[in-house]
Design a protein around this motif. Structure first.
Motif, PDB file in Angstrom:
ATOM      1  N   UNK B 412     -15.851 -22.070 -19.361  1.00  0.00           N
ATOM      2  CA  UNK B 412     -16.966 -21.241 -18.862  1.00  0.00           C
ATOM      3  C   UNK B 412     -17.547 -20.332 -19.947  1.00  0.00           C
ATOM      4  N   UNK B 413     -16.676 -19.711 -20.767  1.00  0.00           N
ATOM      5  CA  UNK B 413     -17.160 -18.820 -21.827  1.00  0.00           C
ATOM      6  C   UNK B 413     -17.930 -19.622 -22.875  1.00  0.00           C
ATOM      7  N   UNK B 414     -17.418 -20.811 -23.200  1.00  0.00           N
ATOM      8  CA  UNK B 414     -18.102 -21.668 -24.188  1.00  0.00           C
ATOM      9  C   UNK B 414     -19.480 -22.061 -23.688  1.00  0.00           C
ATOM     10  N   UNK B 415     -19.545 -22.427 -22.404  1.00  0.00           N
ATOM     11  CA  UNK B 415     -20.805 -22.871 -21.810  1.00  0.00           C
ATOM     12  C   UNK B 415     -21.845 -21.758 -21.899  1.00  0.00           C
ATOM     13  N   UNK B 416     -21.391 -20.524 -21.654  1.00  0.00           N
ATOM     14  CA  UNK B 416     -22.321 -19.399 -21.710  1.00  0.00           C
ATOM     15  C   UNK B 416     -22.888 -19.231 -23.133  1.00  0.00           C
ATOM     16  N   UNK B 417     -22.053 -19.435 -24.125  1.00  0.00           N
ATOM     17  CA  UNK B 417     -22.496 -19.185 -25.499  1.00  0.00           C
ATOM     18  C   UNK B 417     -23.186 -20.397 -26.123  1.00  0.00           C
ATOM     19  N   UNK B 418     -22.678 -21.598 -25.797  1.00  0.00           N
ATOM     20  CA  UNK B 418     -23.168 -22.787 -26.506  1.00  0.00           C
ATOM     21  C   UNK B 418     -24.042 -23.691 -25.644  1.00  0.00           C
ATOM     22  N   UNK B 419     -24.066 -23.462 -24.341  1.00  0.00           N
ATOM     23  CA  UNK B 419     -24.759 -24.390 -23.453  1.00  0.00           C
ATOM     24  C   UNK B 419     -23.755 -25.334 -22.829  1.00  0.00           C
ATOM     25  N   UNK B 420     -24.215 -26.182 -21.887  1.00  0.00           N
ATOM     26  CA  UNK B 420     -23.285 -27.030 -21.131  1.00  0.00           C
ATOM     27  C   UNK B 420     -22.616 -28.109 -21.981  1.00  0.00           C
ATOM     28  N   UNK B 421     -21.376 -28.433 -21.613  1.00  0.00           N
ATOM     29  CA  UNK B 421     -20.650 -29.536 -22.248  1.00  0.00           C
ATOM     30  C   UNK B 421     -20.529 -30.657 -21.222  1.00  0.00           C
ATOM     31  N   UNK B 422     -21.398 -31.663 -21.326  1.00  0.00           N
ATOM     32  CA  UNK B 422     -21.368 -32.765 -20.357  1.00  0.00           C
ATOM     33  C   UNK B 422     -20.613 -33.928 -20.977  1.00  0.00           C
TER      34      UNK B 422
END
Ligand SMILES: Nc1ncnc2c1ncn2[C@@H]1O[C@H](COP(=O)(O)OP(=O)(O)OP(=O)(O)O)[C@@H](O)[C@H]1O
Ligand SMILES: [Mg+2]
Lengths: 271, 542
Positions: B412-422
């Motif tokens: 969740x923290x990564x997604x906030x900073x880098x965008x979604x990981x699909x």
């Protein structure tokens, strides 16, 4: 002749408990007038308690109707119906977690009497049944003898002067002397307010002494329902005859029934 | 021993009462929760025979399962630790006595009394509250007492899953092999349990006076009761004393008076560590370095995460390796920062103020959350940073231990900073398998700690956190201020050791234990031998 009104009417009432071989109450029809003191005797398991419990709806009839003051009990609100019926239960059934005074005050509380009136009534009733209020009011049922508990049970049922009293062996555990005193008290109370009493007993002498009429029951059926004099004069059947015979004491002594109604039973004429 | 107990109570009063309060809190919550379910269920069971036999059967079986097993089962099933599984497990323990006693109480009510109540024209609700409940209370009370005593005793186990309570004292004592703590913890639980049982007994007598009303011979009975009470109190005291001395006797010989201050110049330095590979290596390494420089050392390694910090503040150890990020987030509970120097300055200042504990210099090594990819993938897609990874996520297979996807500081923290990981695909494995899965070519990306021994393998590449989502986890010794004052040379020695520890070196050391299966103490002493000259030179210069 004084005019009488019907207090209680059984119309062809039957009650058959599930699993029982025979009905506990079997097509009973009878009428009790207001102010009567009907005593009920009969064999153990004959249906006496069941008959009483049908009146206050602890049991409900399978068929037939029970009219109290002209109205079918099944059409009345059970709580309201029961507020008007005093019930002395065979097993006493005092509330063990309440003091004697609280036990007697249960119905006044349900009817929302004020405190002063309740306290006065409790005191009056305890005196009436021969228990010193100062000594007994604050005690708990476990601190009373069986007979004393029965007297509290009677006081509790009488508390709000109900129109109908159902008494199921109220004096079963009381010694002969006290019992005679209580019988007199009960007769006095009854004479004073002319309520309708149904009084179950195993003591035939008591039944004949107290009852304005005596109801003899066996196997769920009414064997005879008449005044003591009528029953002694003409027992309706072998069962009634045998029952009367058990009440006569050994040879050489006066018959119990002699003492009660002053008339010897002519047993030889019986079938 | 006695001296150690006295000094514990004089120095750790606050900690003790906190543990006591937690213990009472957990127990109370559990019993209330169990009562809320057990009492209504018991009443239902008393009305329904088949339900009753099913429910009592289930609970009879349940009682055979040890409470520790239930505790861990709750943790596994709920995937959380702490208060919730502890309360749930303890409530499960409290349920049978409450439920069964309620069932028995309500199915053995005197029928004549209940009938009399109805015959007098009480409504069913009034019969329930004014007659049935009071008559059922004695048995229900007995059930409650059993439940309370059992729960208080078992709440000790809650410490194992981080819910706190008096068990933490026992747990710590066990970890440190400190018998005085075992006695304090054990005796406190026993006293609490007995006291609560006794208080409930008193309450039961008082509310249920009608069962045994005080009659005419009141004064005589009062005296008898007083005697009985005295005798019972004496018995409790005696029991505790016997327990305490038995425990003391079994262990007193091995240990002096731990828990007491050791700041005197002659006492050994008590070196602690956490209970995972890296911390064990570092603890051993620090101990070796101190010994080599003429200090006496007592190794108290392998402590659970839950107790290591309090062991230091409670003066049960003198130093251990800690991570700056852990100090900031888990211990001080401060907001996230990502600059290593700022994080270090913050924890250093706060530890000094709060506990007079000193953070020595931090090592360059950073054992942080991290993401690793296979060398092949890194080369093929030119991935060096997490930003690069995000761009290619749809082409990559992700392997996770599950927790990473959910933790606030994970995906969740990564997604906030880098965008979604699909991810192209995402599969869950045990943590220990993640590296193997990647090396076997079954996955391309996985979360790995940045010093994980597996990363010593050149086929795996750690990605740079280019947007600085994760806090730094630089390692440094935390030392009690009083000990450092008595032995100022500690600072020079450990700072010299730490200066050698880069992420690569630490990863290599971890690999020796985790991959090559060497012993942590051996790996530490080998490494110390390799840096010994360097350290001694630095100490001399300093
Ligand atoms: N609740 C019940 N369920 C099933 N059977 C019952 C129940 N109450 C009474 N009976 C049965 O009904 C019959 C009449 O019982 P009842 O209690 O009316 O007798 P009784 O005349 O009052 O007897 P006793 O003089 O011993 O009190 C008995 O056979 C008894 O077993
Ligand atoms: Mg009867």
């Amino acid at each position: 002749m004084t005019t009488t009104t019907t207090a209680l009417k059984f119309q062809d009432v039957s009650k058959h408990f599930a699993g029982a071989a025979t009905p506990a109450v079997d097509h009973v029809s009878l009428t009790v007038e207001e102010g009567e003191l009907v005593t009920i005797v009969g064999t153990s398991g004959g249906g006496k308690t069941t008959l009483l419990k049908l009146v206050n709806r602890l049991y409900e009839p399978d068929s037939g109707r029970i009219l109290l003051g002209g109205r079918d009990v099944m059409e009345q609100d059970p709580a309201v119906l029961r507020h008007g019926i005093g019930y002395v239960i065979q097993q006493v059934g005092l509330f063990p977690h309440m003091t004697i005074a609280q036990n007697v005050a249960v119905t006044p509380r349900l009817l929302k009497w004020d405190r002063a009136r309740t306290v006065a009534r409790v005191t009056e009733l305890l005196e009436l049944v021969g228990l010193d209020p100062a000594e007994f009011s604050a005690r708990y049922p476990v601190q009373l003898s069986g007979g004393q508990q029965q007297r509290v049970g009677l006081a509790r049922a009488l508390a709000c002067d109900p129109a109908v009293m159902l008494l199921d062996e109220p004096f079963g555990a009381i010694d002969a002397v006290t019992r005679a005193g209580l019988q007199n008290e009960l007769l006095k109370i009854h004479a004073a307010n002319r309520r309708t009493y149904l009084f179950v007993t195993h003591d035939i002498r008591e039944a004949f002494r107290l009852g304005t009429r005596v109801l003899i029951m066996s196997s769920g059926r009414v064997q005879q329902f008449a005044t003591p004099a009528e029953i002694v004069a003409a027992p309706a059947n072998q069962f009634v005859y045998d029952l009367l015979k058990t009440a006569t004491v050994e040879e050489g002594e006066e018959s119990l029934l002699d003492g009660v109604i002053g008339q010897p039973v002519n047993t030889t004429e019986m079938p | 021993m006695l001296q150690a107990i006295v000094s514990y109570f004089s120095q750790q009063t606050g900690a003790f009462f906190l543990a006591l309060a937690e213990h009472v809190g957990i127990s109370l919550l559990s019993v209330l929760f169990a009562a809320g379910i057990g009492i209504p269920a018991g009443i239902l069971c008393s009305h329904n025979h088949s339900l009753r036999s099913v429910v009592t059967g289930v609970f009879a079986t349940l009682r055979v399962i040890p409470s520790l097993a239930i505790l861990f089962l709750c943790v596994v099933l709920l995937k959380v630790t702490g208060l919730v599984p502890a309360v749930l497990a303890l409530a499960l323990l409290a349920l049978p006595p409450l439920l069964i006693n309620t069932t028995i109480a309500f199915s053995t009510l005197p029928a004549a009394v209940v009938e009399a109540a109805f015959a007098m024209g009480m409504s069913p609700a009034r019969v329930f509250w004014r007659v049935k409940i009071p008559l059922a209370l004695p048995l229900m009370f007995t059930g409650l007492r059993t439940a309370v005593v059992e729960v208080i005793a078992s709440a000790t186990l809650a410490a194992y899953i981080g819910a706190g309570g008096l068990g933490t004292i026992i747990f710590t004592g066990f970890q440190l092999m400190d018998n005085s703590l075992l006695v304090i913890g054990g005796a406190s639980v026993a006293c609490l349990s007995l006291t609560c049982g006794w208080l409930l007994g008193r309450l039961q007598k008082r509310t249920l006076r009608w069962q045994h009303p005080v009659a005419v011979k009141e004064s005589r009975r009062r005296n008898l009761m007083k005697n009985a009470r005295l005798r019972r109190a004496a018995l409790v005291v005696l029991g505790v004393a016997v327990l305490a001395s038995a425990l003391a006797a079994t262990g007193c010989g091995k240990q002096g008076a731990p828990g007491a201050a050791s700041s005197s110049a002659s006492a050994p330095i008590r070196v602690g560590s956490k209970n995972f590979t890296e911390s064990l290596i570092l603890g051993n390494l620090y101990a070796d370095a101190l010994e080599d420089n003429g200090l006496k050392v007592d190794r108290k390694l392998n402590l659970a995460d839950a107790v290591v910090h309090t062991s230091l503040t409670n003066n049960q150890i003198d130093l251990y390796p800690e991570y700056t990020g852990t100090g900031l987030l888990s211990i001080l509970k401060l907001p996230l920062q990502t600059d290593p120097q700022k994080v270090y300055d913050t924890v250093k200042a706060d530890y000094q103020d709060k506990w007079n504990i000193v953070w020595l210099d931090y090592a360059p090594a950073n054992d942080s959350q991290g993401l690793a990819v296979t060398r092949a993938v890194a080369d093929k897609y030119h991935i060096a940073t997490i930003s690069d990874l995000q761009k290619h996520a749809t082409e990559l297979r992700f392997a996770t231990q599950g927790e990473f996807d959910l933790r606030a500081d994970g995906l969740p923290a990564l997604t906030r900073a880098y965008g979604p990981f699909k991810w192209k695909s995402s599969k869950t494995y045990d943590t220990s398998l993640l590296a193997t899965v990647m090396l076997n070519g079954q996955a391309d990306v996985a979360p790995l700690y940045t010093t994980a021994g597996d990363l010593a393998n050149p086929q795996l590449v750690t990605l740079r956190d280019d947007r600085q989502v994760w806090p730094p986890y630089n390692v440094a010794p935390v030392v009690r201020g009083d000990v450092l004052k008595a032995h100022p040379e500690i600072a020079a020695v450990l700072n010299a050791v730490d200066a050698t520890l880069t992420t690569e070196k630490l990863t290599a050391l971890n690999a020796k234990v985790d991959v090559d299966k060497q012993e942590a103490d051996k790996v530490a002493s080998d490494y110390y031998a390799s840096i010994r000259a360097q350290v001694q030179a630095a100490v001399k210069a300093g």
